[in-house]
Design an enzyme around this catalytic site. Structure first.
Site, mmCIF file in Angstrom:
data_model
loop_
_atom_site.group_PDB
_atom_site.id
_atom_site.type_symbol
_atom_site.label_atom_id
_atom_site.label_comp_id
_atom_site.label_asym_id
_atom_site.label_seq_id
_atom_site.Cartn_x
_atom_site.Cartn_y
_atom_site.Cartn_z
ATOM 1 N N GLU A 1 -6.444 -8.109 -0.682
ATOM 2 C CA GLU A 1 -6.821 -8.172 0.737
ATOM 3 C C GLU A 1 -8.306 -7.882 0.867
ATOM 4 O O GLU A 1 -8.856 -7.052 0.139
ATOM 5 C CB GLU A 1 -6.099 -7.093 1.556
ATOM 6 C CG GLU A 1 -4.638 -7.296 1.761
ATOM 7 C CD GLU A 1 -4.040 -6.159 2.607
ATOM 8 O OE1 GLU A 1 -4.778 -5.521 3.381
ATOM 9 O OE2 GLU A 1 -2.844 -5.911 2.464
ATOM 10 N N GLU B 1 0.813 -1.224 0.000
ATOM 11 C CA GLU B 1 0.000 0.000 0.000
ATOM 12 C C GLU B 1 0.845 1.272 0.000
ATOM 13 O O GLU B 1 0.810 2.063 0.948
ATOM 14 C CB GLU B 1 -0.967 -0.005 1.178
ATOM 15 C CG GLU B 1 -2.018 -1.092 1.059
ATOM 16 C CD GLU B 1 -3.145 -0.960 2.076
ATOM 17 O OE1 GLU B 1 -2.926 -0.340 3.129
ATOM 18 O OE2 GLU B 1 -4.235 -1.487 1.814
HETATM 19 C C1 GLA Z 1 -4.185 -2.696 4.810
HETATM 20 C C2 GLA Z 1 -2.784 -3.267 4.943
HETATM 21 C C3 GLA Z 1 -2.698 -4.440 5.853
HETATM 22 C C4 GLA Z 1 -3.564 -4.256 7.067
HETATM 23 C C5 GLA Z 1 -4.978 -3.975 6.622
HETATM 24 C C6 GLA Z 1 -5.948 -3.831 7.768
HETATM 25 O O1 GLA Z 1 -4.873 -3.165 3.755
HETATM 26 O O2 GLA Z 1 -2.223 -3.596 3.698
HETATM 27 O O3 GLA Z 1 -1.354 -4.603 6.232
HETATM 28 O O4 GLA Z 1 -3.085 -3.206 7.827
HETATM 29 O O5 GLA Z 1 -4.994 -2.772 5.914
HETATM 30 O O6 GLA Z 1 -7.249 -3.667 7.291
#
Ligand code: GLA
Ligand code: ZN
Length: 680
Positions: free
Chosen positions: A315, A156
């Site tokens: 995710e 991210e």
């Molecule tokens: C993001 C991050 C993860 C985690 C999630 C929690 O997507 O990439 O490492 O912190 O949020 O929702």
């Protein structure tokens, strides 16, 4: 449409997610149990190494990958493949202690302290050097591991840095862009205003919170620079990995409509697009349907970045999250719907954050497949395992894609420019919402539009919706003209073509750069409405639907367009509000004011039918289609709490294995995937 399978080794859909065994190395019993339970849940992938730097390199120059090798081997022996992350998303303490320049500087020019994540300077030569070393080591160790499917670059990417190195790179970036001619920049940024002229590139500073932030061109270039610099950093990582083995694909996980980075630029460096989806399900401010629609918009945005290729849901939460204003438990059944929505929109993966809940630190209460309870007899685990089973039944969907004749233009420069322009009403500009609402309305008509930028190839689409296309990149006006002249249909709205790529107002009438010829109108004034102001539309075709005008209304001068609707009241009553002009072989529609998207449905239906685009309006059911070679896969998702009865559905429903002869009855929360031979 060619089948384009991302991971042939998987023989189907990827089901997995973030796994952090490095947090559990003192519990070999738990690590063994993980594998056992992953198999029970139908998991075939684990994303390893996200934020694992301090375990890879506990001290500067001392590396230890033995734990990772053991885990990757064990997973592979059990049929579970790995996506391996580079650890550049967070830094070990030794690095910041020794190289403080790696830490980010905020918008007031103050250096951050060590900690959190994505708190590093993307320009820092030291940081880049350290990242390169760890990435190369990782690639040398694992690039040839038979379980490795893909590299996951950092995590991210986000944020910005205002340190001296960044300022220096910004100046160089500008000098390059403006061909080392400061006068070109002065002109583009209109700096004679308020005596803001620069004599040299070295005088330019980023738009500090407590500095220069009234020059629109500067603000926009800073955002573009941040994207460019972040992408350059990412390219550096990609280059290091590919130098060891070029054929392993790379991705990085994007975040919904993340504001700070232009994903349309970043995506060019990636082999596959992936993103992290965390909708605020079960909230108290919108009907559930809209939470899903917003999520679908995001899926479509990601999918459209690489046409003809599936994307990845990198995710998603198998339970609750821990960072929303209210972290509500996901209601039974929601998980299946959300997972199948991703597939329906073109994803070939269902992945989670995270496999197992950690015991401590800030994400200890974030949902996971395996709870602190540690067993497989929880509701969440059962729902995940059910999805695992269902995914096996739709393995044939892998490699199919969404192929649509309709697109909506949405882009970052326009977002930034509209938000930064001083005018209108700050609280109701709502560029994102306007795009999402129009796109959602199309989806409700069964039209799953792509979401593209001004730079994308427009030629494959029959209809293009371009709401609030305020900023015109170089070449966009010509492209639009050509597109319509060749038979395309464009639907544009108020606020089209006001400025050029530097945010200088176009002269000679909006929509500028000759677009007023295409639309046959000139927008002479833009009225901003208070929430209490009222106006409406009168449709020329005699339709007596009450159409409320809100927020914005342009006052048009009609040249040679047909007026479809006029304003009902105010001093511009009777003036044109909706127009259409035939231009060459195509049509250019102009909607000069804001109304509820649902109030445009009749017009959208008419436009789509003129273009020969099939619609399929299914109240209460979300509908998508994927195609591959001679097969189509229709997805039906029932988000409602009522049974839905559909007709005209033929083919084999893959989840139940049943042949359908026209009828499909869907229980509340049900999903259906109907496979059909094309031509059947
Ligand atoms: C993001 C991050 C993860 C985690 C999630 C929690 O997507 O990439 O490492 O912190 O949020 O929702
Ligand atoms: Zn910096």
């Amino acid at each position: 449409m060619k089948r384009n399978t991302l991971f042939p080794k998987l023989n189907g859909i990827m089901h997995g997610g973030d796994y952090n065994p490095e947090q559990w190395l003192d519990r070999p019993d738990i690590l063994e149990k993980d594998i056992e339970m992953m198999k029970k849940a139908g998991i075939n992938e684990a994303t390893l190494g996200v934020f694992a730097w301090s375990m890879y390199e506990p001290e500067e120059g001392k590396f230890d990958f033995s734990w990772l090798r053991k885990i990757m081997d064990r997973l592979y022996e059990n049929g579970i493949y790995t996506i391996l992350a580079t650890p550049s998303g967070a830094r070990p303490a030794w690095l910041d202690e020794k190289y403080s320049e790696a830490m980010r500087v905020d918008a007031y020019g103050v250096r951050n302290h060590h900690g959190v994540r994505h708190n590093h300077c993307m320009s820092s030569t030291k940081y880049r050097e350290k990242v390169e070393i760890i990435d190369r080591k990782l690639a040398e160790e694992f690039a040839n591991h038979p379980g490795l499917l893909m590299w996951h670059i950092s995590n991210e990417f986000g944020g910005e840095c205002y340190c001296d190195q960044c300022v220096c790179r910004f100046r160089k970036y500008l000098a390059n862009k403006f061909e080392h001619d400061i006068e070109k920049l002065n002109k583009a940024w209109w700096t004679t205003f308020w005596s803001h002229r620069f004599n040299s590139f070295d005088q330019i500073e980023p738009p500090y919170e407590n500095g220069e932030n009234s020059v629109m061109g500067l603000n926009l270039e800073w955002k573009r620079f941040t994207t460019w610099n972040m992408t350059d950093f990412m390219k550096h990582e990609i280059h290091t990995l590919k130098a060891v083995r070029p054929d392993i694909p790379v991705t990085t996980n994007f975040m919904t409509l993340y504001y700070g980075l232009d994903y349309h630029e970043m995506c060019k460096e990636l082999d596959v697009i992936s993103w992290d989806s965390y909708p605020v399900f079960h909230n108290d401010y919108e009907a559930p349907e809209y939470t899903y629609l917003y999520n679908a918009f995001n899926h479509a945005l990601m999918r459209s970045m690489k046409p003809g290729q599936p994307f990845m849901l990198m995710e998603s939460a198998p339970g609750l999250v821990n960072w929303q204003p209210f972290n509500k438990v996901r209601r039974p059944g929601n998980h299946k719907l959300a997972c199948f929505q991703a597939l329906a929109c073109g994803s070939d993966t269902v992945q989670y954050f995270q496999w197992r809940k950690g015991r401590g630190s800030s994400e200890q209460y974030h949902g996971a497949v395996v709870d602190h309870l540690g067993t497989d007899d929880t509701r969440i685990f059962r729902e995940v395992a059910e999805v695992g089973e269902l995914l096996k039944k739709v393995s044939d969907v892998a490699g199919s894609v969404v192929d649509t004749p309709v697109a909506l233009v949405y882009d970052w420069d326009t977002r930034w420019a509209i938000d930064d322009m001083r005018g209108m009403a700050q609280s109701t500009k709502n560029y994102d919402k306007t795009c999402v609402d129009i796109w959602s309305e199309l989806l409700k008509l069964g039209v799953d539009a792509d979401i593209i930028s001004q730079q994308h190839d427009w030629s494959k689409y029959k209809v293009i919706f371009a709401p609030m296309m305020y900023l015109l990149q170089d070449g966009t006006a010509e492209k639009l003209k050509e597109y319509v002249a060749n038979g395309g249909i464009v639907f544009a709205t108020y606020l089209t073509g006001y400025v050029d790529k530097d945010q200088l107002c176009n002269l000679g009438g909006f929509p500028g750069q000759g677009l007023n010829e295409v639309f046959g109108i000139i927008s002479e004034e833009l009225d901003t409405l208070y929430p209490t102001d009222q106006n409406g539309l009168i449709w020329k075709n005699g339709a007596r639907i009450r159409t409320e005008v809100k927020d914005y209304a342009e006052i048009l001068r009609v040249k040679d367009a047909t007026v479809l609707a006029t304003y009902e009241s105010d001093f511009y009553a009777g003036g044109a509000a909706v127009t259409c002009k035939q231009y060459g072989k195509g049509y250019a529609y102009y909607f000069a004011c804001r109304v509820e998207a649902s109030d445009m449905r009749a017009l959208f239906t008419q436009i789509l039918s003129e273009a020969g685009v099939k619609t399929k309006e299914l109240a209460g059911v979300e509908y998508h289609v994927r195609v591959a070679e001679d097969k189509t896969y229709e997805f039906y998702l029932n988000y409602t709490t009522e049974e839905q009865y559909l007709t005209n559905v033929n083919g084999t429903e893959l989840l139940s294995g049943q042949g359908l002869d026209g009828e499909l009855v869907m229980a509340p929360g049900a999903v259906a995937v109907v496979e059909k031979q094309i031509g059947e």
